[in-house]
Structure formats: structure tokens, C-alpha cells
Design an enzyme around this catalytic site. Structure first.
Site, short mmCIF file in Angstrom:
data_model
loop_
_atom_site.label_atom_id
_atom_site.label_comp_id
_atom_site.label_asym_id
_atom_site.label_seq_id
_atom_site.Cartn_x
_atom_site.Cartn_y
_atom_site.Cartn_z
N THR A 1 20.81 16.78 28.34
CA THR A 1 20.11 15.86 29.34
C THR A 1 19.96 14.40 28.60
O THR A 1 19.95 14.38 27.52
CB THR A 1 18.58 16.53 29.43
N THR B 1 22.54 19.72 33.23
CA THR B 1 21.76 19.22 34.41
C THR B 1 20.21 19.45 33.94
O THR B 1 20.21 20.45 33.25
CB THR B 1 22.13 20.06 35.42
N ALA C 1 14.86 14.90 27.86
CA ALA C 1 15.91 14.13 27.36
C ALA C 1 15.66 14.03 25.79
O ALA C 1 16.70 14.11 24.94
CB ALA C 1 16.29 12.90 28.05
N SER D 1 19.79 23.04 32.18
CA SER D 1 20.01 23.28 30.67
C SER D 1 18.56 22.63 29.97
O SER D 1 17.97 23.17 29.08
CB SER D 1 21.02 22.56 30.03
N LYS E 1 22.84 14.09 41.07
CA LYS E 1 22.61 15.63 41.08
C LYS E 1 21.82 15.85 42.20
O LYS E 1 21.48 16.97 42.59
CB LYS E 1 22.24 16.21 39.86
N GLY F 1 18.45 19.29 44.75
CA GLY F 1 19.07 19.18 43.35
C GLY F 1 19.70 20.24 42.71
O GLY F 1 19.30 21.35 43.13
#
Length: 184
Positions: free
Chosen positions: A173, A12, A167, A135, A44, A56
Site C-alpha cells: 500500500t 490494493t 500505507a 492487502s 482503483k 473500488g
């Protein structure tokens, strides 16, 4: 495999930010188990309180759903009072034997306030209204803080760019981003 040998679930990055009278909550779609991506398009984020609140989660999915339901109930008891509903949830979360075992964090926002909720009883409102959990949360948070004063970027563009940066750094991610917005 015993419970202690289960690979840890990761997956997440949640980002919440405010600019120009708008609030955006963004979440990536990746769920990982150990070194394996289990799902790339998880949702999420959830609207609560008749759509006036965006929440979230980071952490165990089933735990997050239980917390969403509890927060929804608190919002029904305290309509239009997100901080009070969150404090009541945090008190229950910290003192209830069942809830204490839940492993999740939440970022919640309405038109006026953004809050972080944790199982340790914390209800925190960041000074700048920017939240990053999960994370990749610290990466998204740092990117959003760096971009927030960029005059030509609106809040949605900042959220998308910050999530893309996260990401590119965090292996837990991905760039499959879901966004929810509210006008303030």
C-alpha cells in the site's frame, strides 16, 4: 515462466466510510508484482450508475474491469437499486463459469448503502458502514474505526489519515490516494 510460477500481484487498499451524511471511498495507487512495485499511481475507483455509485476494487485488474462493466449493466437494469444490482451481480459471479474464475473483491457505495461484493456470492453491508478490502484493507479499516468518532475530523480527513496509517504498515500500500465522495 509457467502460470504457477508467476509472482503474485498485490496492490490494493480500498476504504469506504460514512460520516456526517457523506460517503468517501479511497484507494491507494500501488500495484506490485512479487517484491517489485510496478505502478505507484493506479486508479482503483470508478463512478458507476451515472455517477451515483462509487466502486473500488481489490484483486486482478482485468477481472475488476470486467466486474465494473457487469455491475454497470446491473445498475442499468435496476436503476437506483444498488443492493439489488449487487445481489444480481453476485448471483452471476457465483454461478457463471467465466465469472467464477475472476479474482477480485469490490467495495461499492451510493448515498444510502455501502456493500462488499465477493466471488463467493457475498453481498455484505457492514453494521458501521466502514469497509476495508485488499492487502492493506484491515489496517485502513482498523484506523478508520478508531478515528470515526473524532469530533474534529470530517470524513475526508479520516479517510486520508486511515489510508496513511495503512500505507505505513502494509508494504503493498502506498500514500498516493485517490478519493471519491458522495453526499447522502
Amino acid at each position: 515462466m509457467t502460470a504457477s510460477q508467476d509472482p503474485p500481484w498485490h496492490g490494493t487498499t480500498i476504504l469506504c466510510l460514512r460520516k456526517g451524511g457523506r460517503v468517501v471511498v479511497a484507494g491507494d495507487g500501488q500495484v506490485s508484482m512479487g517484491q517489485t512495485i510496478v505502478k505507484a499511481n493506479a486508479k482503483k475507483l470508478r463512478r458507476l450508475g451515472g455517477g451515483a455509485v462509487i466502486a473500488g476494487f481489490a484483486g486482478a485488474t482485468a477481472d475488476a474491469f470486467a466486474l465494473f462493466e457487469r455491475l454497470e449493466a446491473k445498475l442499468e437494469q435496476h436503476p437506483g437499486q444498488l443492493p439489488r444490482a449487487c445481489v444480481e451481480l453476485a448471483k452471476d459471479w457465483r454461478t457463471d463459469r467465466y465469472l467464477r474464475r475472476l479474482e477480485a473483491m469490490m467495495a461499492v457505495a451510493d448515498a444510502r448503502v455501502s456493500l462488499i461484493l465477493s466471488g463467493t456470492g457475498d453481498v455484505l453491508e457492514p453494521e458501521d458502514g466502514i469497509i476495508g478490502i485488499g492487502s492493506g484493507g484491515a489496517y485502513a479499516l482498523a484506523a478508520a474505526r478508531a478515528l470515526i468518532d473524532h469530533a474534529t475530523m470530517d470524513v475526508e480527513a479520516i479517510a486520508r489519515r486511515a489510508m496513511a496509517i495503512a500505507a505505513g504498515i502494509c508494504v503493498y500500500t502506498n500514500d498516493n490516494v485517490t478519493l471519491e465522495m458522495l453526499d447522502g
